[in-house]
Write an enzyme that holds these catalytic residues in place. Structure first.
Site, short mmCIF file in Angstrom:
data_model
loop_
_atom_site.label_atom_id
_atom_site.label_comp_id
_atom_site.label_asym_id
_atom_site.label_seq_id
_atom_site.Cartn_x
_atom_site.Cartn_y
_atom_site.Cartn_z
CB SER A 1 -1.13 0.00 1.28
OG SER A 1 -1.33 1.30 1.43
CE1 TYR B 1 -4.42 -1.99 5.13
CE2 TYR B 1 -3.64 0.09 4.80
CZ TYR B 1 -4.15 -0.97 4.16
OH TYR B 1 -4.06 -1.17 2.91
P1 NAD Z 1 -12.22 -5.98 -0.42
O1 NAD Z 1 -12.75 -5.45 0.87
O2 NAD Z 1 -12.65 -4.98 -1.38
O3 NAD Z 1 -11.43 -7.92 -0.54
C1 NAD Z 1 -10.09 -8.31 -0.20
C2 NAD Z 1 -10.23 -9.71 -0.41
O4 NAD Z 1 -10.04 -10.03 0.85
C3 NAD Z 1 -12.38 -9.92 0.39
O5 NAD Z 1 -12.78 -10.37 -0.73
C4 NAD Z 1 -12.12 -10.66 1.68
O6 NAD Z 1 -13.02 -11.57 2.33
C5 NAD Z 1 -10.84 -11.42 1.48
N1 NAD Z 1 -10.09 -11.10 2.88
C6 NAD Z 1 -10.21 -10.58 3.93
N2 NAD Z 1 -9.63 -11.42 5.01
C7 NAD Z 1 -9.59 -12.49 4.07
C8 NAD Z 1 -8.48 -13.93 5.14
N3 NAD Z 1 -8.63 -13.60 6.22
N4 NAD Z 1 -8.25 -14.54 3.96
C9 NAD Z 1 -8.91 -14.54 3.06
N5 NAD Z 1 -8.97 -13.86 2.43
C10 NAD Z 1 -9.89 -12.69 3.05
O7 NAD Z 1 -10.32 -5.09 -0.58
P2 NAD Z 1 -9.22 -4.22 -1.79
O8 NAD Z 1 -9.66 -2.92 -1.30
O9 NAD Z 1 -9.30 -5.08 -3.02
O10 NAD Z 1 -8.05 -4.33 -0.98
C11 NAD Z 1 -6.95 -5.42 -1.68
C12 NAD Z 1 -5.69 -5.87 -1.32
O11 NAD Z 1 -5.53 -4.34 -1.47
C13 NAD Z 1 -5.40 -5.83 0.84
O12 NAD Z 1 -4.20 -5.73 1.32
C14 NAD Z 1 -5.76 -4.33 0.97
O13 NAD Z 1 -5.50 -3.65 2.32
C15 NAD Z 1 -4.87 -3.54 0.12
N6 NAD Z 1 -4.93 -2.04 -0.60
C16 NAD Z 1 -6.49 -1.77 -0.76
C17 NAD Z 1 -6.77 0.31 -1.12
C18 NAD Z 1 -7.97 0.65 -1.05
O14 NAD Z 1 -8.04 1.68 -1.30
N7 NAD Z 1 -8.64 -0.08 -1.76
C19 NAD Z 1 -5.56 0.67 -1.33
C20 NAD Z 1 -3.83 0.20 -0.81
C21 NAD Z 1 -3.98 -0.84 -0.48
#
Ligand code: NAD
Length: 253
Positions: A144, A157
């Site tokens: 991130s 986080y």
């Molecule tokens: P999201 O919440 O839309 O999707 C995350 C997915 O991970 C969900 O389907 C959830 O069921 C799954 N998940 C959660 N815990 C789990 C576990 N223990 N085992 C298996 N699956 C699990 O999130 P997103 O925004 O698509 O984020 C994906 C990644 O990107 C994450 O690592 C997040 O930290 C990172 N990220 C997101 C953003 C943002 O702005 N959305 C920015 C930087 C980084």
């Protein structure tokens, strides 16, 4: 440089939503067989249905990435289904924190570290032997912009995402001579459920999120998927141990 792939099979965790779903779809559109893993069976099966409807090949496996036995079973399922594992996108992550350091909660700390750090570590622990045995592979872990700097009111986080880079860089060096590359993608704010949960209730916060990126908007899931595919592709054959910020200029400003 073309986005060509010498491998055939990709695994995506957190594939039921957001960045994970879009990346699973992008791998499939590039002609790879995809294992979509997630806690959420219904939404994970929807990812697979979307891929199949577009003419791609995919299988869903339910897996909690915080559980060693489930991650081990996931990799066994990948091999049982598609015989190899060329690319892994260790992307499952959570963000459930709301306050400053002094307002933090022990259970929240443990939950975030468990998914975001232990989950990535367990995935690599069980992926690397498979890649070693077949002579190579590429791993991308989801960091991130909070891997690269402060995240006020999201300190746990941020710590978890800094830790993802520690795992990524160390693994990259350990396996550099084994034809296995390990990189991280570091998204800015991306329009996903995670973002909406955090910002939708407050339009001011959403406007702030757009404004903090020099390009003047938040990112799209497809923009992260493209970076992940690049890092897995033959075009990135000399790239390992890197944290690629895909953030509309946020960390450059
Ligand atoms: P999201 O919440 O839309 O999707 C995350 C997915 O991970 C969900 O389907 C959830 O069921 C799954 N998940 C959660 N815990 C789990 C576990 N223990 N085992 C298996 N699956 C699990 O999130 P997103 O925004 O698509 O984020 C994906 C990644 O990107 C994450 O690592 C997040 O930290 C990172 N990220 C997101 C953003 C943002 O702005 N959305 C920015 C930087 C980084």
């Amino acid at each position: 440089m073309s986005m060509t792939f010498s491998g055939q099979v990709a695994l995506v965790t957190g594939a039921a939503a957001g960045i994970g779903r879009a990346t699973a779809q992008a791998f499939a559109a590039a002609g790879l067989k995809v294992v979509a893993a997630d806690l959420d069976t219904q939404a994970g099966e929807t990812t697979v249905a979307l891929i199949r409807a577009a003419g791609g090949e995919a299988t869903f496996v339910r897996c909690d990435v915080t559980k060693d036995a489930e991650v081990k079973a996931l990799m066994e399922q990948v091999i049982a289904t598609y015989a190899r594992l060329d690319y892994a996108f260790n992307n499952a992550g959570i963000e459930i924190e709301k306050g400053k350091v002094a307002e933090g909660d022990e259970a929240v700390f443990d939950a975030i570290m468990s998914v975001n750090v232990k989950g990535v570590w367990l995935c690599m622990k069980h992926q690397l032997p498979l890649m070693l045995a077949q002579g190579g592979g590429a791993i991308v872990n989801t960091g991130s912009v909070a891997s690269l700097g402060a995240a006020p009111k999201m300190s746990i986080y941020a710590a978890s995402k800094h830790a993802v880079l520690g795992l990524t860089k160390s693994a990259a060096i350990e396996y550099a001579k084994s034809n296995i590359r390990v990189n991280a993608v570091c998204p800015g704010v991306i329009d996903t459920d995670m973002f909406r949960r955090a910002h939708e209730a407050d339009p001011k916060k959403a406007a702030f999120a757009s404004a903090m990126h020099p390009v003047g908007r938040i990112g799209k899931v497809e923009e992260i998927a493209a970076a992940v595919l690049y890092l897995c592709s033959d075009g990135a054959s000399f790239t390992t141990g890197q944290a690629l910020a895909v953030d509309g200029g946020f960390t450059a400003a």
